[in-house]
Design a protein around this motif. Structure first.
Motif, PDB file in Angstrom:
ATOM      1  N   VAL A  20      -2.639  42.029  59.323  1.00  0.00           N
ATOM      2  CA  VAL A  20      -2.728  42.802  58.081  1.00  0.00           C
ATOM      3  C   VAL A  20      -2.941  44.280  58.390  1.00  0.00           C
ATOM      4  N   PHE A  21      -3.724  44.568  59.410  1.00  0.00           N
ATOM      5  CA  PHE A  21      -3.957  45.965  59.782  1.00  0.00           C
ATOM      6  C   PHE A  21      -2.657  46.661  60.177  1.00  0.00           C
ATOM      7  N   THR A  22      -1.842  46.017  61.015  1.00  0.00           N
ATOM      8  CA  THR A  22      -0.588  46.641  61.438  1.00  0.00           C
ATOM      9  C   THR A  22       0.389  46.742  60.269  1.00  0.00           C
ATOM     10  N   ALA A  23       0.346  45.779  59.355  1.00  0.00           N
ATOM     11  CA  ALA A  23       1.186  45.857  58.154  1.00  0.00           C
ATOM     12  C   ALA A  23       0.754  47.031  57.280  1.00  0.00           C
ATOM     13  N   MET A  24      -0.559  47.199  57.123  1.00  0.00           N
ATOM     14  CA  MET A  24      -1.089  48.288  56.307  1.00  0.00           C
ATOM     15  C   MET A  24      -0.718  49.651  56.902  1.00  0.00           C
TER      16      MET A  24
END
Length: 291
Positions: A20-24
């Motif tokens: 989720v962090f890399t997507a964000m």
């Protein structure tokens, strides 16, 4: 509460948090000029992507349940411990995956939903059911699914696949083999026991160490591409080279020694490396607003 904890254990929340962090970060980097991601994209985009990743993780638990029961690293997972039945775990995974698709289609866009679904299938079915047991190159080929989140985040905002998002994909794709092979070196006896052909099992530890070193060099080269293609600035370039130098240091240590503890230190650094890389990308993107 124990049952809730067991179901959350199926989701591999630490892995999902990194996804989720890399997507964000992909979402924020898609803002040109640098700006704020709309709250609905930030909320529903990351929620849908995170739920899809959790669904894939739960399916992975179901498909790997028998092997997990034999491996020390995974024997305490909910299914080997009998805390959740395989049937209920699969139902949970399907409901999570279906709900994630509804959220992405209704609140984000169809393209993001389709790409997220392909990533889910790529990890949960193609990698876990076939590649993992078929070839020592499993993590190389299957790594494509795990490298998709920055594209998903970018697409959630723009409804298109931008070439710059592919650079982020490439960084994670090249990062995945040395990251996972370091762990596989440490756990090679367990993988051998359950007949999973990880590279250290099929080709030996020295060969795997060499591959980690070569992939680390490739990773350093790939990591400078955002600067080369003017996606990021000098701040990112310096950070990428420093972080890459740290990864190379561990890869060389691993290459020179027989201490398996170095493998786990390399694995630990690789996680920190990816988080730091994407943090620096994010900071670099917004630096023009400060000066």
């Amino acid at each position: 509460m124990d049952l809730v904890k067991s179901y959350l254990g199926l989701c591999k929340l630490k892995v999902v948090a990194l996804i989720v962090f890399t997507a964000m970060v992909g979402m924020f980097l898609a803002t040109v000029p640098p700006g704020m991601v709309p709250w609905d994209v930030l909320l529903f985009g990351n929620l849908g992507i995170g739920m899809a990743a959790s669904s894939a993780a739960a399916i992975n638990h179901v498909l790997d349940a028998r092997e997990d029961a034999k491996m020390a690293r995974t024997t305490n997972r909910p299914l080997p411990q009998g805390k959740i039945s395989e049937r209920n775990a699969l139902i949970f995974a399907v409901l999570l995956g279906a709900l994630s698709m509804v959220i992405l289609v209704v609140f984000i866009n169809t393209l993001t939903a389709v790409l997220t679904f392909l990533s889910l299938v790529g990890y949960a079915v193609v990698y876990t059911m076939y590649l993992k047991r078929a070839t020592p190159q499993n993590i190389v080929i299957g790594g494509a699914a795990g490298a998709a989140p920055p594209i998903l985040g970018w697409t959630a905002l723009t409804n298109s696949v931008d070439p710059h998002s592919l650079l982020l994909f490439l960084i994670i794709f090249i990062w995945t083999p040395p990251h996972f092979w370091a762990l596989a070196i440490h756990r090679r006896e367990e993988y051998a026991k359950v007949d999973i052909p990880m590279l250290p099992v099929t080709h030996g530890v020295p060969f795997t160490r060499l591959q980690i070193l070569l992939y680390t060099v490739m990773l350093i080269v790939v990591s400078v591409l955002p600067f080369v293609f003017r996606m990021s600035g000098l701040f990112y370039l310096v950070g990428a080279l420093v972080l890459g130098g740290g990864f190379l240091y561990y890869a060389i240590l691993l290459m020179k020694g027989d201490d398996d503890s170095i493998a786990m230190k390399t694995f630990g650094y690789s996680i920190w490396y990816l988080m730091a890389m994407f943090t620096i990308l994010l900071i670099d993107h917004y630096l023009p607003l400060l000066f």
